[in-house]
Design an enzyme around this catalytic site. Structure first.
Site: not given
Length: 846
Positions: A126, A265-269, A299-300, A322
């Site tokens: 992203e 913080g993180a990524m929603e793969n 969140h993810e 988001e």
């Protein structure tokens, strides 16, 4: 960077011409440390005879074949795009290329662990970086299936969106042939590869299907991974979302991977979420960090539905992805985990971020115009995340939580595996709630700026309220006066001296003034709190009586959220140059010792630093800084032994230590000659003390190296960079500036050097770098990747030089920039706005 851009018009045109069916991607990761083989076969339909392009950031292209015809790479590929002429109605495109490993946290990032010298890879795609790993039509509305085949060392773990298959071995290598994914957007595909270790578990979905869970980390970090806590939060999230969304978890498995040198913080793969490795606690974490990790996990997980199952058509609806995940993660934490006070944290962290962003000259409506990828890159901001989530909370208060969830359930049912726009969601919420949201959307989503609410209260001689009016104002630049659903609460001191809520009134307000008849005839309380429970998005001001009560009794609230709302109102007033920063510093130091919420303590200590370094008038900033450090030391000693507060206060004391006596105390903690009861000097705290000593001129290069020798890890090396750059010498600052400007370090290391460069007791030490800074900007922006360039633009900006001269130099550079690089212009304008606000605050404090 300009050649990497993609406009919305280009994406829209391409989407009208083609429809993508599938990708087959073959990767060979055994070719060394610089490049890997990337072979892509894409099947897609098109308007016959049309032409378009596919995105492919490559080191070299060996061959391109379109519908059986070989095309010359030299003619149609520029290393970023490959032109595709004369398309058929049905097309098969094959591209054989070499792609580059990255060390910037973008694309396919390559990291070598200094502990065991092993290679660890992970992707971060992203906004538009999967084109760095394979050829792709890089836009969210061209969904397809993705099938990855990966060759790597046979002892590695290889993880992607689909479940990991059994590999076939060939000597020292092996090949993993993954099954095709569901139809998803390209930016949520993923590859994580290396000798990662894993802890496995499973849960039963609401559909009755068993979902396999994996929690991964590097081998050298696995011993610190508290898997049980992570899995518990994950289970609670699954339970909450499946119940409220009405759709079972949509993917086959759910892996969570903690990876090094991550930019976010993180990524929603889809089914393979990557997290910042800071969430693996190798030293004692604060409660704030544990809660932050839980919120991030939730969140993810929310993104698996909102973002992955149903995806925005274009990046102008990034905010909805988001904001929804941010709102839902806080709601899930508050209602279905141990973190029942999550809305307090939301106010102190997210809302303060939103209020700051919304008062910058670059503020924009929540539904922002996104013309190209550069617009997206700088739009991961406090409007997109925090204001959007705050406004969703206002929407839920407006329509009702059950009605909101009913609309969301219908939205998922209708739009699974497709792309949507904002009206698709609003239609379902209107249907489920019976509320007309057209006016609501226009007020809240299509305008910028934050309102301020104040209470105008009149009483008779007996203290009975005769008039209660809520005044709503807006700044001239963004004059929208909105409708708010909010609560007004009365708080009074009981016999034990505790501030108790004695009355609450929830209502809709609109216009510049709203008379609240329901409160007439009631006795005026000790404190009136507008926006109790933090339902709406607005700054509040306390009336004189309430302010006096809050100043004397801030510690006496029996709940954390109303206390935090008062903290936020006081901080807003300082930032708006309406009250002196010195007074706020004293209020904070007098009350923080009574604060029990770890995240609130963390935010207050950050605000203390901002107030002392930027908002307090120069003529007494040094004296107040010394007093503040002394007070922090007293508070750390008075805090409960071994408590979270003791840890945070001790670290803050070390950071703010200036005098010889203060630095002697830091030295004592560092070498063990001084002890705070049950405060363990673990690895991370030892580095915090070392960095403080370095900034105070107390550590030599050899002593800094000796600390690294005790912790020769990736985190240790980053801390070493910060400690080295913190030395209070012109030589150290010169070295740090040149290292950053050259962008030869990894993303994490560069960030660490920037932190050390700015870590000064006397800002005049780095005053001479402003001209050099503006001299390197254009080259950095046009040459480096977005993440590395952005770190330089923001990290080296002369924010510590609070002067009109800094503003004049910024304006001069912006004038030479002209219309080029609007994203760069925005970052600089925001940085200058912070200096301008600091000048005003110093004026108010003087």
């Amino acid at each position: 960077m300009p050649g990497m851009n993609l406009t919305r018009d280009e994406a829209s045109t391409r989407a009208e011409l083609i429809n993508v069916d599938s990708y087959e991607v073959i990767l060979d990761l055994t070719r060394g440390e610089r490049v890997f083989t990337s072979q892509t076969t894409v099947r897609f339909s098109a308007v016959e005879g049309s032409s378009t392009f596919i995105d492919a950031v490559t080191d070299s292209v060996r061959s391109i074949t379109l519908n059986g015809v070989a095309l010359d790479p030299a003619e149609i590929s520029d290393g970023i795009r490959i032109q595709l002429p004369n398309l058929a109605s049905e097309n098969t495109l094959s591209i054989d290329a070499d792609a580059l490993y990255m060390n910037t946290g973008e694309g396919l990032h390559r990291f070598v662990d200094p502990v065991d010298n092993e290679v660890y890879l992970y992707t971060q795609f992203e906004v538009a970086d999967c084109r760095r790993m394979f050829a792709v039509f890089e836009q969210p509305d061209l969904k397809a299936t993705f099938q990855f085949t990966v060759t790597a060392p046979k002892y590695w773990n290889v993880i992607s969106n689909a479940p990991t298959p059994a590999p076939s071995e060939q000597g020292e290598a092996a090949t993993w042939s993954f099954a095709p994914t569901e139809r998803i957007s390209c930016y949520i595909t993923a590859l994580i590869a290396g000798p990662y270790q894993v802890a496995r578990d499973s849960l039963v979905s609401s559909s009755g299907r068993t979902v396999e869970l994996g929690v991964f980390a590097r081998a050298s970090m696995m011993e610190y991974l508290d898997v049980e806590n992570i899995v518990t939060i994950t289970r609670q999230g699954f339970e909450f979302y499946e119940k409220n969304f009405g759709v079972p978890y949509p993917f086959e498995k759910y892996d969570q991977l903690f990876v090094p040198e991550f930019n976010a913080g993180a990524m929603e793969n889809a089914g393979a979420v990557t997290f910042l490795e800071e969430y693996v606690f190798r030293s004692r974490p604060t409660g704030a960090m544990i809660e932050r990790r839980a919120i991030t996990i939730l969140h993810e997980l929310a993104h698996m539905w909102f973002g992955d199952l149903v995806t925005m058509k274009w990046w102008n609806d990034l905010w909805l992805n988001e904001s929804f995940a941010e709102f839902m993660s806080t709601l899930a934490a508050a209602q279905n985990t141990e973190f029942s006070g999550a809305w307090t944290t939301f106010n102190s962290l997210e809302k303060n971020w939103a209020y700051r962003q919304d008062q910058l000259p670059s503020t924009h409506p929540i539904v922002a115009p996104i013309n190209d990828l550069e617009d997206v890159e700088v739009n991961f901001d406090g409007i997109t995340y925090a204001k959007g989530a705050s406004v969703l909370r206002q929407l839920v208060a407006f329509v009702g939580q059950e009605e909101f969830m009913a609309g969301v359930r219908e939205y998922f049912a209708k739009h699974a595996w497709s792309n949507t726009e904002l009206p698709d969601l609003l239609r379902e919420l209107e249907a489920s709630s019976g509320r007309d949201l057209s006016g609501w959307g226009a007020q809240w989503l299509e305008t910028a700026g934050v309102n301020t609410l104040t209470a105008d209260i009149n009483t008779d001689d007996a203290g009975i309220i005769t008039s209660f009016i809520i005044r709503q104002s807006a700044v001239a630049e963004y004059p929208t006066i909105r409708q708010h659903r909010l609560a007004i609460a009365f708080y009074s001191l009981d016999d034990a001296g505790t501030l108790q809520r004695v009355h609450r009134e929830e209502l809709d307000i609109s216009g510049e003034s709203t008379q609240v008849d329901a409160l007439i005839g009631l006795a005026r309380p000790d404190l009136v709190l507008l926006n109790d429970d933090d339902l709406t998005y607005a700054k509040i001001r306390l009336d004189e009586v309430s302010l006096a009560t809050a100043t004397e009794h801030l510690k006496d609230f029996n709940e954390s959220l109303p206390r935090t709302l008062v903290w936020s109102a006081a901080w807003d007033s300082v930032r708006d140059a309406e009250s002196p920063a010195s007074t706020y510093v004293q209020l904070l130091l007098n009350n923080i010792g009574h604060e029990v919420d770890s995240s609130v303590v963390m935010v207050l200590l950050r605000q203390l630093n901002t107030a002392l370094d930027q908002y307090v008038a120069r003529e007494h900033s040094e004296e107040l800084s010394v007093q503040a450090a002394d007070r922090l030391w007293e508070l750390a000693n008075a805090a409960q032994s071994g408590s979270d507060a003791q840890l945070q206060l001790a670290k803050s004391f070390a950071h703010r230590s200036r005098t010889a006596q203060q630095l002697d105390r830091v030295q004592g903690l560092f070498d063990g000659s001084l002890v705070l009861d049950r405060l363990e000097i673990d690895t991370d705290l030892r580095w915090s003390l070392a960095i403080a000593l370095s900034a105070g001129g107390r550590l030599t290069d050899e002593q800094i190296d000796a600390v690294l020798a005790q912790d020769d890890t990736a985190k240790g090396k980053a801390s070493w960079y910060t400690a080295r750059a913190s030395r209070p010498t012109s030589q150290a600052k010169d070295q740090a500036f040149e290292e950053v400007a050259a962008a030869t370090l990894s993303n994490d290391q560069q960030s660490a050097v920037i932190a050390g460069f700015n870590n000064v007791h006397d800002s005049s030490l780095i005053a001479g770098y402003t001209e050099k800074y503006f001299g390197v900007l254009i080259n950095a922006w046009e040459t480096y990747s977005h993440e590395m360039a952005k770190q330089i633009v923001l990290g080296l900006y002369p924010s510590s030089q609070i002067s009109q001269e800094t503003l004049d130099q910024t304006d001069a550079f912006l004038e030479t920039l002209g219309e080029k690089h609007p994203a760069l212009r925005r970052l600089l304008t925001e940085s200058a706005a912070d200096v301008r606000r600091a000048l005003a605050a110093r004026g108010a404090d003087a």
